[in-house]
Write a protein that holds these residues in place. Structure first.
Motif, short mmCIF file in Angstrom:
data_model
loop_
_atom_site.label_atom_id
_atom_site.label_comp_id
_atom_site.label_asym_id
_atom_site.label_seq_id
_atom_site.Cartn_x
_atom_site.Cartn_y
_atom_site.Cartn_z
N GLN A 179 0.86 -1.18 0.00
CA GLN A 179 0.00 0.00 0.00
C GLN A 179 0.89 1.23 0.00
O GLN A 179 1.95 1.25 0.66
CB GLN A 179 -0.90 0.03 1.23
CG GLN A 179 -2.07 -0.94 1.17
CD GLN A 179 -2.95 -0.81 2.41
OE1 GLN A 179 -2.94 -1.67 3.27
NE2 GLN A 179 -3.71 0.27 2.48
N PHE A 181 1.14 5.36 0.67
CA PHE A 181 0.50 6.46 1.36
C PHE A 181 1.31 7.74 1.18
O PHE A 181 2.54 7.74 1.33
CB PHE A 181 0.41 6.18 2.87
CG PHE A 181 -0.41 4.97 3.23
CD1 PHE A 181 -1.78 5.07 3.43
CD2 PHE A 181 0.20 3.73 3.36
CE1 PHE A 181 -2.52 3.95 3.76
CE2 PHE A 181 -0.53 2.61 3.70
CZ PHE A 181 -1.90 2.72 3.90
N LYS A 182 0.62 8.84 0.88
CA LYS A 182 1.23 10.16 0.92
C LYS A 182 0.73 10.82 2.21
O LYS A 182 -0.46 11.06 2.36
CB LYS A 182 0.82 10.99 -0.30
CG LYS A 182 1.38 12.41 -0.30
CD LYS A 182 0.83 13.21 -1.47
CE LYS A 182 1.26 14.66 -1.41
NZ LYS A 182 0.65 15.48 -2.50
N LEU A 183 1.66 11.09 3.11
CA LEU A 183 1.29 11.60 4.44
C LEU A 183 1.97 12.92 4.73
O LEU A 183 3.09 13.18 4.29
CB LEU A 183 1.68 10.57 5.51
CG LEU A 183 1.05 9.17 5.36
CD1 LEU A 183 1.65 8.22 6.39
CD2 LEU A 183 -0.47 9.24 5.50
N LYS A 210 -6.90 -4.13 4.58
CA LYS A 210 -6.31 -2.88 4.10
C LYS A 210 -6.00 -1.99 5.30
O LYS A 210 -6.82 -1.82 6.20
CB LYS A 210 -7.30 -2.15 3.19
CG LYS A 210 -7.39 -2.73 1.79
CD LYS A 210 -6.31 -2.13 0.90
CE LYS A 210 -6.52 -2.52 -0.55
NZ LYS A 210 -5.48 -1.96 -1.42
N ARG A 212 -5.52 1.47 7.15
CA ARG A 212 -6.04 2.84 7.04
C ARG A 212 -5.14 3.78 7.83
O ARG A 212 -4.91 3.56 9.03
CB ARG A 212 -7.47 2.92 7.58
CG ARG A 212 -8.46 2.01 6.85
CD ARG A 212 -9.88 2.20 7.38
NE ARG A 212 -9.94 2.15 8.84
CZ ARG A 212 -9.97 1.04 9.56
NH1 ARG A 212 -9.92 -0.15 8.95
NH2 ARG A 212 -10.02 1.09 10.88
N LEU A 213 -4.64 4.78 7.17
CA LEU A 213 -3.82 5.79 7.85
C LEU A 213 -4.48 7.15 7.63
O LEU A 213 -4.08 7.94 6.80
CB LEU A 213 -2.39 5.78 7.30
CG LEU A 213 -1.55 4.53 7.60
CD1 LEU A 213 -0.17 4.64 6.97
CD2 LEU A 213 -1.42 4.31 9.11
N GLU A 214 -5.54 7.38 8.39
CA GLU A 214 -6.31 8.62 8.28
C GLU A 214 -6.08 9.43 9.55
O GLU A 214 -6.81 9.30 10.54
CB GLU A 214 -7.79 8.30 8.07
CG GLU A 214 -8.03 7.51 6.77
CD GLU A 214 -9.45 6.97 6.68
OE1 GLU A 214 -10.21 7.16 7.64
OE2 GLU A 214 -9.77 6.34 5.66
N ILE A 334 2.33 6.08 12.74
CA ILE A 334 2.18 5.00 11.76
C ILE A 334 2.32 3.64 12.44
O ILE A 334 1.53 2.72 12.21
CB ILE A 334 3.21 5.16 10.63
CG1 ILE A 334 2.94 6.46 9.85
CG2 ILE A 334 3.19 3.96 9.69
CD1 ILE A 334 4.06 6.86 8.91
#
Length: 344
Positions: A179, A181-183, A210, A212-214, A334
C-alpha cells in the motif's frame, strides 16, 4: 500539572512505554528518527544497518543497538547467513528510508537519475536510484512480516511514477502486497509541513486487511515550539539585505527574488512565522525568523523534527541529522496504527 506536549520528550520516556513484544530492524537508520518512533509505539528495535560511520556513532550513542551493522546495504545483503542474527529472519517489521534525493522535487532531477552520489565527504558513493531495490533484496532475504519504507514525495510526481510502479512490482515478486500512502507530518502532531511517501507492505501469506492511515490531528505552529536565541544574521550579508525586503505574505526568499529580479531562486531560504506551521526541515536549507534578524535556533530544529530534547548530537550538525531523519512522532503514529490494525 501542565501536560507536556508530544513533541517535547526525552529518551528516558522510552523505558516507561508499554512494550508490545514486536521487533524491528532498521536500514538506512541515520540518527534513528524512525527507530525512536517505533520505540515510542512500544516496539523493540533490535538492530540497524547504516553506511555512514558518523551516523552509526550517533546511533550507538543514543540507541545502544543489540546488532549494529556499519556497512552499505549491498554489503549487508552479501553476508553469509551465519553472520546475520537469527532474530533478523522473519522479523516483525523491516524499516528503511532508502535515500532517493535524486527524486526530490527541487532542481533538474531527471539529469541526476542513474548517477552515483555520496551525501557527504567520507561516505561511499552509491547509485541512489538502485537503493530501494537493494532494500527489497534485503526484504527478500530476511522475509519480514511487514515492511515500512519512507521516501520523498517527488517519487510519485511526473516521470518518477514509473519508478514507483517498478518498486511495487519488485515487492510483489518477492512476496509482498504493497500500500502506498502520501502523508503530511503536520496532521500527526509534528510541528512541520513535511510530506512524505510511505510504502507499507505485508507478506502475502498473512491475511491482513487494508491498512487505514487517516490522521487529522490539529496542526502545531512555529510559535508553539519556538525557543532559544537564534544565530544573528550578519548585517553585512546578502541574506540580511534580502531579509529586510520581506513582505508579510513572503514565505521564502524565492518570493522576494521573484519580485526583485523576476525569477524564482533562493526558495530554500525559508522565513518562519509564529502563526504558521513550519516548513520541512532539510539538511541544507536555511531557516530564518520573520520578526527578528536571526536564524532559527537548534532547539527549534529539534522540536520541529520531534527529536528528544536530550538527544546527544555529539559533534554532528543538528540540522543535518534532523533533516536526514524521519520525525519520531510521525513514525510513532504510523507504527501505532500497524499494531492496532494488523498485529494486536
Amino acid at each position: 500539572m501542565k501536560k507536556m506536549s508530544e513533541w517535547n520528550w526525552s529518551l528516558d520516556k522510552i523505558k516507561d512505554v508499554k512494550k508490545n513484544d514486536f521487533k524491528v530492524v532498521s536500514c538506512f537508520s541515520c540518527g534513528g528518527g524512525s527507530t525512536m518512533g517505533f520505540k515510542l509505539a512500544g516496539y523493540e528495535v533490535i538492530g540497524n544497518v547504516e553506511i555512514d560511520p558518523s551516523m552509526m556513532k550517533l546511533y550507538k550513542q543514543n540507541h545502544n543497538p543489540k546488532y549494529p551493522f556499519e556497512m552499505p546495504i549491498q554489503e549487508f545483503n552479501r553476508l553469509s547467513i551465519s553472520k546475520i542474527p537469527k532474530e533478523f529472519f522473519n522479523i516483525d517489521i523491516l524499516d528503511g528510508s532508502p535515500p532517493c534525493s535524486t527524486f526530490s522535487v527541487s532542481g533538474k532531477r531527471e539529469q541526476k537519475w542513474g548517477g552515483a552520489f555520496s551525501f557527504r565527504e567520507g561516505q561511499a558513493k552509491q547509485r541512489l536510484d538502485d537503493l530501494f531495490f537493494d532494500f527489497i533484496e534485503t526484504a527478500d532475504r530476511l522475509q519480514p512480516k511487514i515492511i515500512v519504507a519512507e521516501n520523498v514525495v517527488g517519487l510519485i510526481l511526473g516521470k518518477a511514477r514509473g519508478y514507483v510502479s517498478a518498486i511495487i512490482e519488485a515487492f510483489d515478486e518477492v512476496g509482498y502486497t504493497t500500500q502506498l500512502f502520501k502523508l503530511n507530518a503536520a496532521t500527526m502532531r509534528v510541528p512541520q509541513k513535511r510530506e512524505r511517501v510511505f510504502f507499507v507492505c505485508h507478506r502475502k501469506d498473512l491475511s491482513y486487511p487494508k491498512l487505514r492511515l487517516e490522521l487529522h490531528e490539529q496542526p502545531i505552529t512555529y510559535g508553539a515550539v519556538r525557543t532559544g536565541k537564534g544565530r544573528p544574521i550578519s548585517q553585512e550579508s546578502e541574506t540580511y539585505k534580502r531579509w529586510k525586503k520581506r513582505r508579510p505574505k513572503d514565505r521564502n526568499f524565492g518570493d522576494i527574488m521573484k519580485r526583485e529580479i523576476g525569477r524564482d531562486t533562493n526558495f530554500s531560504t525559508v522565513i518562519f512565522k509564529d502563526q504558521l506551521v513550519p516548513n520541512t526541515i532539510t539538511a541544507s536549507s536555511m531557516y530564518l525568523r520573520n520578526d527578528v534578524p536571526e536564524f532559527i535556533s537548534n532547539e527549534d530544529i529539534i522540536r520541529i523534527q520531534t527529536f528528544p530534547y536530550d538527544y546527544d548530537f555529539m559533534d554532528q550538525n543538528v540540522q543535518y541529522v534532523c533533516g536526514m531523519s524521519v520525525p519520531p512522532i510521525m513514525m510513532k503514529k504510523i507504527a501505532e496504527q500497524i499494531y492496532l490494525q494488523w498485529l494486536k
